[in-house]
Design an enzyme around this catalytic site. Sequence first.
Site, mmCIF file in Angstrom:
data_model
loop_
_atom_site.group_PDB
_atom_site.id
_atom_site.type_symbol
_atom_site.label_atom_id
_atom_site.label_comp_id
_atom_site.label_asym_id
_atom_site.label_seq_id
_atom_site.Cartn_x
_atom_site.Cartn_y
_atom_site.Cartn_z
ATOM 1 N N GLU A 1 34.582 -52.082 -24.813
ATOM 2 C CA GLU A 1 35.463 -52.193 -26.194
ATOM 3 C C GLU A 1 34.991 -50.748 -26.741
ATOM 4 O O GLU A 1 35.867 -50.087 -27.495
ATOM 5 C CB GLU A 1 34.685 -53.272 -26.862
ATOM 6 N N CYS B 1 29.242 -54.401 -30.210
ATOM 7 C CA CYS B 1 30.769 -53.970 -30.185
ATOM 8 C C CYS B 1 31.688 -54.669 -31.435
ATOM 9 O O CYS B 1 32.341 -54.019 -31.898
ATOM 10 C CB CYS B 1 31.410 -54.337 -28.886
ATOM 11 N N HIS C 1 29.857 -50.150 -23.164
ATOM 12 C CA HIS C 1 30.618 -51.457 -23.071
ATOM 13 C C HIS C 1 32.092 -50.849 -23.043
ATOM 14 O O HIS C 1 32.487 -49.910 -23.623
ATOM 15 C CB HIS C 1 30.344 -52.342 -24.134
ATOM 16 N N CYS D 1 30.225 -58.224 -27.430
ATOM 17 C CA CYS D 1 28.660 -58.478 -27.823
ATOM 18 C C CYS D 1 28.527 -58.194 -29.490
ATOM 19 O O CYS D 1 29.177 -57.689 -30.225
ATOM 20 C CB CYS D 1 27.827 -57.587 -27.102
#
Length: 368
Positions: free
Chosen positions: A61, A93, A59, A84
Amino acid sequence: MSTKKDKFSLKDKNYMKLAINLAKARKGLTGENPSVGCVIVKNDRIISIGQTGINGRPHAESNAINNSFDNLSGSKMYVTLEPCNHYGKTPPCTKKIIKSGIKEVFYPINDIDNKVKGKSFYILRKGKIKVRKGLLKQEAINLYDSYIVNRKNKLPFVTAKIALSNDKLIYSEGVKRITDQTSDKLSHYLRSKNDGIMISSKTLNIDNPKLNCRLKGYENFSPKRIILDKNLDIGLNTYIFKSAKKNNTIIFHNSSNNSKIKILKNKKILLIKSRLDNKKRFILNLIFKRLFSLGIRNLLIEGGDKITRYILIHRLANQFYLFKSPKNLLRNKKSVIFTSYSILKKNYKVKSKIITKLAKDNITIYKR
């Protein structure tokens, strides 16, 4: 705390604009996951950026945190979608953000996924992080148009396109290309941003297209080829048949031609028998649902006049690209006229134009 009364500075807006541009660059390349952009700032200096990985992981982040060479303690994160907060194929995250020492997180909108929606705000606040929502909200909604359709409707986001001459012809015998090179490059760029590309067997056999992306730098992002072929008329000398291999070609049909079925299956083509309506036409909405179940989240349709007319009448496309050349074509017995211009203008009200000094064509994007 985040409320609608929050005032965002010009710097905040610029950092989020950068994050949105990062997300746009990966849009269509992140599989079932949304494309997210992330920017980390400390003392008014960008110290790291991140994007969702190709095919959806890692992801954004996580990538931004991992990409930083600076101590993140006391920094700010600008991310285009609610982070998330649950365990899936990757850890949440939110956990990584809290552990990193980031003190403030900005994001425009909540994730539409019910596993995430609205929960990260409280998780981050519990981790003593200030959360500010709503920064460039409308820009984010526009960015996630396809993701919202996917999640809400369980359907692919459908983009249809057609090219026509100034005298409204979409085909004239002997003419290989109606539009200019700029339009051609945009068409290939659209292919790179879609998981699947759909045409009819008639178009396949007449044009013998490759349906791949030949734009420099995007060659590895060609979409899956999807053919509507009611009677399995696909020519065995076509490029699509000859280049077929496992997981790159799907044919929807309504045929009992067992010998042809055997030939196509030997080429590892996925054959899906699909029912027809009372006019002996494919029911496209059923096909879209099946494609969604197969992982197709963004679908490009490069149809002829008949399939385009059907799509426009039933408003099945989420957006429609009209490429119009300034040149007139020589009319002959096999010429095909675009018959759905009035339907397009009636059913698709929102439109914008792509203007460039390099192009002679008029390119208009219509949206529902």
